[in-house]
Design an enzyme around this catalytic site. Structure first.
Site, mmCIF file in Angstrom:
data_model
loop_
_atom_site.group_PDB
_atom_site.id
_atom_site.type_symbol
_atom_site.label_atom_id
_atom_site.label_comp_id
_atom_site.label_asym_id
_atom_site.label_seq_id
_atom_site.Cartn_x
_atom_site.Cartn_y
_atom_site.Cartn_z
ATOM 1 C CE1 TYR A 78 -3.144 -2.916 0.045
ATOM 2 C CE2 TYR A 78 -3.682 -2.464 2.403
ATOM 3 C CZ TYR A 78 -3.736 -3.282 1.368
ATOM 4 O OH TYR A 78 -4.790 -4.254 1.249
ATOM 5 C CE LYS A 111 1.484 -17.645 -2.372
ATOM 6 N NZ LYS A 111 0.535 -18.904 -2.310
ATOM 7 C CG ASP A 119 -1.902 -20.220 -0.326
ATOM 8 O OD1 ASP A 119 -1.020 -20.065 0.658
ATOM 9 O OD2 ASP A 119 -1.374 -20.890 -1.562
ATOM 10 C CG ASP A 150 -7.049 -4.406 3.973
ATOM 11 O OD1 ASP A 150 -8.101 -4.309 4.761
ATOM 12 O OD2 ASP A 150 -6.875 -3.920 2.914
ATOM 13 C CG ASP A 194 -12.308 -6.819 6.498
ATOM 14 O OD1 ASP A 194 -11.752 -6.208 7.415
ATOM 15 O OD2 ASP A 194 -13.022 -6.346 5.533
#
Ligand code: NAD
Length: 358
Positions: free
Chosen positions: A142, A191, A223, A247, A251
């Protein structure tokens, strides 16, 4: 002790829910002999209306002069047509950046009393759930270089994921300390099978781990973590991960609780300073109707007591009061079910404050 708290109520249901969290803190003060002073300052749409900018300098100064910040929510339809840079929500990013809030803590907490509201199967969540997601907040994709470019296959775009060892070390250290205060288990999510930045992440977390031999560290690819959160969420205690993975996973984890009105969060900076807020927004559809669930904000205040003010017993007392409220069958409309007693925002706040005991 005396504690200075900057309160940014913001827009929509913001003032309704921060009022109830202040009530809970005042009761803690009464019971434990502390004095909380609340300095109310503007940010968001109401600040645009009053002073023409969403994050006035005065607000930032008040936050810096305080021990901690309690934040409601900002934004709403009234300001939806403003261009991106001028929108109320910019205040949230501005606060994070200006106050150096580099880490975000989001507990995904399922109270046993609310198991019905959780979308997962009863056998998976029996006895409730309690996971803490620690998300790096000021680095990664970001904040990396981004832009449009020409490629041999036509127009393209790129966003660069970049982490420094220093950034990873800082958030990892925080997560290890958090794991030590909880059940001593930390899962670092990355990852590393594909991304170089994730390999640096993993190496750095392993390095920090040497200082915390009592914490059981494991690594998981993102994942797989997304799948395991649904398949077997009880395996997790603390999860630490990068900005973008955090992020998404926070959620996902928050869905476990059943209602968005129940979940608190904290953004932490250097030292003990932090900003505490519910994870939900300003809920314009229920504003002014005495329907907002104040629990997320009251639990945010409890996190403030624990993480910024070092008042763990007081935090426990607030969390227990929320449990008592639920156990006695009180429900705000968002979590109402058959046979329960429906109450509004104000009454919920009153009952919870009354249930705070030393
Ligand atoms: P929202 O979280 O405000 O509302 C989503 C749904 O959840 C609505 O139906 C709402 O009524 C309900 N809800 C939210 N909080 C609740 C509570 N405490 N009790 C009961 N029900 C609750 O999300 P949205 O509708 O997408 O956004 C509304 C505004 O809030 C937008 O302007 C958005 O930009 C802003 N927003 C602000 C923040 C923030 O200040 N940190 C975060 C998210 C959204």
């Amino acid at each position: 002790m005396e504690y200075k708290i900057a309160v940014i109520s913001g827009d929509g249901i913001g003032p309704e829910i921060t009022r109830e969290a202040e009530k809970a803190l005042a009761k803690v003060g009464q019971n434990y002999g502390h004095r909380f002073t609340f300095n109310h300052v503007l940010a968001g749409g109401c600040a645009i209306d009053e002073v023409g900018q969403c994050l006035p300098d005065e607000t930032l100064k008040a936050c810096r002069d305080s021990d901690s910040v309690l934040f409601g929510a900002v934004g709403g339809p009234k300001w939806d047509d403003l261009p991106g840079e001028q929108r109320p929500e910019k205040a949230v990013l501005g606060l994070r950046e200006s106050l150096g809030l580099y880490g975000n803590l989001r507990p995904a907490l399922l109270f046993p009393e609310l198991e019905d509201a959780c979308p997962l199967k009863p056998e998976i969540i029996e006895g409730g759930l309690d996971i803490m997601v620690v998300r790096e907040l000021t680095g990664g994709i970001y904040f990396g270089d981004k832009g449009l470019c020409e490629t041999e296959n036509g127009p393209g775009a790129y966003d660069v994921e970049i982490y420094t060892e220093r950034e990873v070390e800082r958030i990892a250290r925080f997560a290890f300390l958090m794991a030590m205060k909880r059940n001593g288990k930390l899962t670092s999510v990355d990852k590393a099978n594909v991304l170089e930045s994730s390999r640096l992440w993993r190496r750095t977390v392993n390095k920090v781990a040497k200082d915390f031999p009592e914490v059981e560290l494991s690594h998981m690819y993102v994942d797989n973590a997304a799948m395991q959160l649904i398949r077997n969420p009880k395996q997790f205690d603390v999860i630490v991960t990068s900005n973008m993975f955090g992020d998404i996973l926070s959620d996902e984890a928050s869905m476990i609780a059943g209602s968005i009105g129940l979940l608190p969060s904290a953004s932490i900076g250097e030292g003990t300073f932090g900003l505490y807020e519910p994870i939900h927004g300003s809920a314009p559809d229920i504003t002014g109707k005495d329907m907002a669930n104040p629990i997320a904000t009251i639990l945010s205040a409890a996190m403030m007591l624990r993480y910024s003010l070092g008042l763990s017993s007081e935090a426990d007392a607030v969390e227990e009061a929320v449990r008592v409220f639920l156990r006695e069958g009180y429900r705000t409309p968002d979590i109402m079910s058959n046979g329960m007693k429906q109450v509004g925002t104000r009454e919920a706040g009153d009952i919870i404050a009354e249930s705070i005991h030393r």
